[in-house]
Design a protein around this motif. Structure first.
Motif, PDB file in Angstrom:
ATOM      1  N   GLY A 684       0.633  -1.358   0.026  1.00 53.21           N
ATOM      2  CA  GLY A 684      -0.149   0.038   0.144  1.00 53.21           C
ATOM      3  C   GLY A 684       0.826   1.298   0.030  1.00 53.21           C
ATOM      4  O   GLY A 684       1.915   1.290  -0.543  1.00 53.21           O
ATOM      5  N   GLY A 685       0.570   2.279   0.530  1.00 58.47           N
ATOM      6  CA  GLY A 685       1.171   3.302   0.880  1.00 58.47           C
ATOM      7  C   GLY A 685       1.182   4.470  -0.487  1.00 58.47           C
ATOM      8  O   GLY A 685       0.583   4.102  -1.321  1.00 58.47           O
ATOM      9  N   LYS A 686       1.761   5.632  -0.375  1.00 59.04           N
ATOM     10  CA  LYS A 686       1.817   6.650  -1.443  1.00 59.04           C
ATOM     11  C   LYS A 686       2.586   6.023  -2.642  1.00 59.04           C
ATOM     12  O   LYS A 686       2.272   6.690  -3.782  1.00 59.04           O
ATOM     13  CB  LYS A 686       2.618   7.763  -0.856  1.00 59.04           C
ATOM     14  CG  LYS A 686       1.755   8.612   0.209  1.00 59.04           C
ATOM     15  CD  LYS A 686       2.328   9.617   0.890  1.00 59.04           C
ATOM     16  CE  LYS A 686       3.642   9.592   1.602  1.00 59.04           C
ATOM     17  NZ  LYS A 686       4.322  10.661   2.164  1.00 59.04           N
ATOM     18  N   ARG A 687       3.574   5.213  -2.536  1.00 56.34           N
ATOM     19  CA  ARG A 687       4.113   4.640  -3.444  1.00 56.34           C
ATOM     20  C   ARG A 687       4.525   3.265  -3.375  1.00 56.34           C
ATOM     21  O   ARG A 687       5.633   2.640  -2.888  1.00 56.34           O
ATOM     22  CB  ARG A 687       5.756   5.388  -3.412  1.00 56.34           C
ATOM     23  CG  ARG A 687       5.691   6.739  -3.523  1.00 56.34           C
ATOM     24  CD  ARG A 687       7.113   7.459  -3.340  1.00 56.34           C
ATOM     25  NE  ARG A 687       8.142   7.094  -4.051  1.00 56.34           N
ATOM     26  CZ  ARG A 687       9.361   7.202  -3.733  1.00 56.34           C
ATOM     27  NH1 ARG A 687       9.654   8.118  -2.932  1.00 56.34           N
ATOM     28  NH2 ARG A 687      10.284   6.662  -4.643  1.00 56.34           N
ATOM     29  N   PRO A 688       3.246   2.491  -3.788  1.00 56.35           N
ATOM     30  CA  PRO A 688       3.435   0.979  -3.861  1.00 56.35           C
ATOM     31  C   PRO A 688       4.677   0.481  -4.596  1.00 56.35           C
ATOM     32  O   PRO A 688       5.030   0.759  -5.433  1.00 56.35           O
ATOM     33  CB  PRO A 688       2.084   0.684  -4.448  1.00 56.35           C
ATOM     34  CG  PRO A 688       1.404   1.901  -4.411  1.00 56.35           C
ATOM     35  CD  PRO A 688       2.254   2.986  -4.612  1.00 56.35           C
TER      36      PRO A 688
END
Length: 936
Positions: A684-688
């Motif tokens: 996940g996250g802003k930059r998978p």
């Protein structure tokens, strides 16, 4: 219980006629309360005036005495809305009267009195601030949108300093405030108007509190504790304040901020500022240089206030004079400054709580703290009685006999007895504090060595003035006081030239000297330890000169106590890291923490408190705790960009010596990262990231966290070559791939390596799966095949290192590495949870591959080689310089290995290696051809 039933003491009446006249106005009250009023009015003109003026109000209070303070404070907002100045002055009169009666009657303890006075001060400042802000908004000196917000939302806050900050206000105290505002709350268009409006609001606040009217005054208010008060406005921006403290802040300002707290305005903005100030107030390391600073402040105050060489009671200043209140406060605050950076429990504002905590942390003996606590309360009681007489902000004892009689009457004592008590108390406080602050001056000595210094040694000593540690005048001054003691200890170490050169190397490597020299002066026994280290172990001495702050651990905590469990170690590290916000700050804190524990093991070895086996276990436990403590922070920092670990997460698998639980001082860490992404396709996250990339980068982040060179140094070198496919494989291995590789492709030597593998961090379910799988592999190979593969490995090692020094205990036939391989053979045959060398040797005996006495001999040889290895690493020896050791180092080595001489030691190495080699070759055949090299 009624108020009368709570009375435990009564003042005497200095002027009985005035006392009876006032008490007659309260004839309907119970007799003990009338006696209290008679004593108060008959000894204090100020209290007599208050009793008459507030008679009607006071008569209604005794039936509900427990709620007087609460009711007064509850009515303030409504009263201040009508007429703030009048309301605050009326409340001040009533609180002054009520607290005086409760104090004189013993209904309230000392702390209750000071807390009540401070609580009202907080409310008064808050209401006065609101009044000033509303005034400026009404006059359109502040943006109109501020009218819709409370003062707690505007970025402006007031810090209570000194006794108000500590909730220790005295009876007629002034209040010390610092007023700041957060500039980042306002845009460029509003900033100038807001700044000017806030300054005017603070001036209005001060006038509301300070101005003397027909109703009296509220508090004398002092704003001079703010940064550079001679040239700065009464309200300044947070950024400007922070810049000042970072560049120009002095020790007295650090001490002042021990007591600082937000008392009015924007609590959130104020709390953030105080949090940002912590590195200024609380140094990371023990700060013994603060002792001299505080001592100089004491002397300056004493000179300025005319403290005199002797204690004379007439006119003596109970606050600033010899043996006074400030001496006890300095005594407490200085110790808080010294050690509060390491121990947040010591960061308390209250003097008495500070003394109590210092006893708990073993910084102050309990009997001294108890006596200072008693004297502090006694001093403050006298101070309160002095101020009650005429509501004067005085701390000086009376000059006249009449004055002493009034004070004694308010305390309820005979005047002669009071004089004796005050004198004895002042004298004891002065003696106790002076013994702590007084400089440890030593008489100079031309040469503390028994023999004169040789010319080349003298030139070394003369060169010390050029070293960084002695570049400041203050450092030179302290060092000159220490020099006789240091030279005396160096002289005791033996060879003069070698001892001075050893100390020279230590001194040359010090980047600064004031703090360390101050530490030596405060704790002279540390000089003994320092000399031991520099004259025995050049490696540890070099480490010490680069990391002199590790001496903090010797005197702050449990340096000489038993080693804690790994879980306790990890929890200690986690607590330290939890106090910090920045990721890099946490990595540096981990290094600082690690250095102290690492240094402790080395010192314990040199002092003969640890054997090699225990030292190896402690070095490994430290590596475990460090890795376990950092791993969650590494993952959390990485997850900020790329999301939490996909799937089940990853475990850290310790290999080699770490897995076996035996490291030495210079060991690196052999690690493998195994992850289980399950069915996740991306993080996940802003930059998978794809799981393979995610865990590869996460592994690199862990390696960086452990091995990167930072301001506090590095922790460990990390070796990941034992992972599947070695350097050719990915740095992080998926759980399915790891199982497949080990079951189908791994070389026998890789299974041998797995006998020492141990999960040290990561999710519990994956940990259990890895361990079950590891154990299932350990008995899957026939003995003959493993023995042949082991023989091939021994040949390859011998070919790679054909020339082995005779005193090399690690490499070469029959030495440590050879014995460890043999033990892995035993563990692979027997399986199970154990990983250590000695259990592997016992497994060979259990399987009848070695006879019992043979296995016991190999174990004896291993312990001997490991002892030599541990101590020589600490001593900083190569494999060829036994004879180059100092006499003290040779003695340490001989004692540690139970050899009577270096010659005996070398003979035993050769003998053990030869006999162990013979035993190994009985069960591990020599390779007969290259075909054996691809055995799997």
């Amino acid at each position: 219980m009624s108020f009368a039933q709570h009375i435990t003491q009564l003042p005497r009446t200095y002027d009985p006629a005035l006392g009876r006249e006032t008490a007659a106005l309260f004839c309907d009250l119970q007799k003990p309360v009338q006696d209290l009023i008679e004593g108060a009015a008959g000894s204090s003109p100020f209290l007599k005036g208050l009793l008459i003026r507030e008679r009607e109000w006071l008569l209604e209070q005794f039936d509900a005495s427990d709620t007087v303070m609460a009711r007064l404070l509850e009515s303030l907002p409504e009263d201040c809305a009508l007429d703030c100045k009048t309301a605050l002055r009326r409340a001040k009169r009533r609180i002054a009267l009520w607290s005086a009666l409760c104090d004189l009657a013993g209904v309230w303890a000392f702390e209750d009195v000071t807390r009540a006075l401070t609580t009202f001060a907080d409310h008064a400042v808050s209401h006065a601030l609101d009044f000033g802000l509303k005034q400026q908004i009404t006059r359109k000196k502040l943006p109109p949108w501020m009218a819709e917000q409370s003062s707690e939302q505007l970025g402006l806050f007031v810090l209570a300093m000194g006794k108000m900050g500590a909730s220790e206000l005295n009876y007629s105290s002034d209040i010390d405030l610092i007023c700041l505002f957060d500039e980042t709350r306002f845009g460029k268009d509003d900033f100038a108007d807001v700044r000017a409006g806030f300054i005017k609001a603070i001036k209005a606040m001060v006038q509301t509190l300070n101005e003397v009217t027909a109703d009296g005054y509220v508090f004398r208010t002092d704003l001079r504790l703010r940064p550079d008060s001679g040239v700065t406005p009464v309200c300044m921006g947070v950024e400007a304040a922070e810049r000042y403290y970072e560049s120009l802040g002095r020790t007295w300002e650090r001490a002042a901020y021990i007591k600082a707290r937000v008392c009015a305005g924007d609590q959130k903005a104020g709390a953030h500022f105080l949090h940002q100030m912590q590195p200024f107030v609380w140094r990371k390391h023990l700060d013994f240089a603060a002792i001299e600073d505080a001592h100089n402040m004491r002397l300056a105050i004493r000179d300025h206030k005319g403290g005199g060489a002797q204690i004379e009671l007439a006119g003596h200043d109970m606050k600033l004079g010899r043996g006074g209140i400030r001496e006890i406060e300095f005594f407490t605050q200085t110790r808080q400054l010294i050690s509060g950076g390491r121990d947040p429990d010591l960061r308390t504002r209250q003097t008495l709580t500070g003394l109590e905590r210092l006893v708990q942390k073993q910084w102050v003996p309990s009997d001294i703290a108890h006596r200072l606590t008693h004297h502090y309360v006694a001093h403050r009681t006298v101070e309160h009685r002095l101020q009650m007489i005429n509501d004067a902000q005085t701390h000086r004892l009376p000059q006249s006999e009449e004055g002493f009689e009034r004070v004694a009457a308010l305390i309820g004592q005979d005047v002669a007895h009071l004089r004796r008590e005050i004198y004895q108390s002042l004298t004891e406080v002065h003696d106790l504090c002076e013994s702590f602050f007084a400089e440890k001056a030593q008489s100079p000595s031309q040469s503390p060595f028994q023999a004169p210094l040789e010319d080349d040694v003298q030139s070394i000593v003369e060169g010390w003035s050029k070293y960084p540690a002695l570049r400041s005048e203050r450092a030179v001054k302290i060092f000159e006081r220490l020099k006789p003691e240091i030279f005396s200890k160096l002289g005791d170490a033996g060879d003069q030239r070698r001892a001075v050169m050893a100390f020279d190397g230590f001194l040359k490597g010090l980047p600064a000297g004031v703090q360390l020299f101050s530490l030596f002066e405060a704790y002279p026994k540390l000089i003994d330890l320092m000399v031991d280290i520099v004259t025995i172990s050049p490696t540890l001495a070099g480490y010490l000169s680069r990391n002199a702050k590790v001496f903090d651990a010797v005197i702050a905590g449990s340096f000489w106590e038993d080693w804690p469990e790994t879980e306790i170690l990890r929890a200690d590290l986690e607590q330290n890291l939890s106090l910090l916000d920045g990721y890099e700050d946490r990595l540096d804190e981990a290094r600082r923490w690690w250095k102290e524990w690492h240094f402790r093991i080395g010192v314990h070895v040199l002092r003969g408190l640890l054997d090699a086996e225990t030292a190896g276990q402690q070095y490994a436990a430290l590596a475990d705790a460090t890795s376990q403590g950092l791993w969650p922070h590494v993952q959390a920092h990485f997850a900020q960009k790329h999301g939490p670990p996909p799937g089940r997460g990853a475990v850290v698998l310790a290999m080699g010596s770490l897995g076996a639980g035996a490291l030495h001082a210079m060991s690196d860490l052999d690690l493998i990262i195994i992850y289980d992404a399950l069915d996740a396709e991306m993080s996940g996250g802003k930059r998978p990231l794809h799981p393979r990339t995610y865990y590869a980068r996460l592994t690199q982040a862990l390696v960086t966290a452990l091995s990167a060179q930072m301001s506090e140094g590095r922790l460990y070198e990390v070796d990941m070559r034992l992972r599947p496919s070695g350097n050719q494989g990915p740095v992080a291995t998926s759980w399915p791939a790891f199982q497949s590789y080990q079951a189908k492709e791994a070389w026998i030597w890789e299974h041998l390596a797995l006998t020492r593998a141990r999960v040290i961090a990561g999710p519990a379910d994956l940990h259990r799966d890895v361990e079950r799988f590891r154990q299932s592999l350990l008995t899957s190979k026939p003995f003959d095949a493993v023995a042949r593969a082991l023989g091939d490995m021994r040949l390859r090692i011998a070919e790679a290192k054909p020339d082995v020094a005779k005193n090399n205990v690690k490499d070469g036939a029959g030495r440590l590495q050879d014995i460890e391989l043999l033990a892995q053979l035993g563990r692979l045959m027997q399986g199970g949870e154990k990983r250590d060398v000695l259990s592997g040797l016992q497994a060979l005996a259990d399987g009848r591959y070695l006879q019992g006495q043979e296995a016991a001999f190999v174990a004896t040889a291993y312990r001997f080689f490991w002892s030599v290895r541990v101590v020589t690493v600490i001593l900083g020896m190569s494999h060829t310089d036994f004879e180059a050791l100092s006499s003290r180092a040779k003695t340490t080595l001989e004692r540690f290995t139970e050899c009577e001489s270096v010659e005996c030691l070398l003979e035993r190495i050769q003998d053990y290696a030869m006999r162990v080699t013979s035993l190994i070759e009985q069960i591990v055949p020599k390779p007969v051809g290259a075909d054996d090299n691809d055995e799997r």
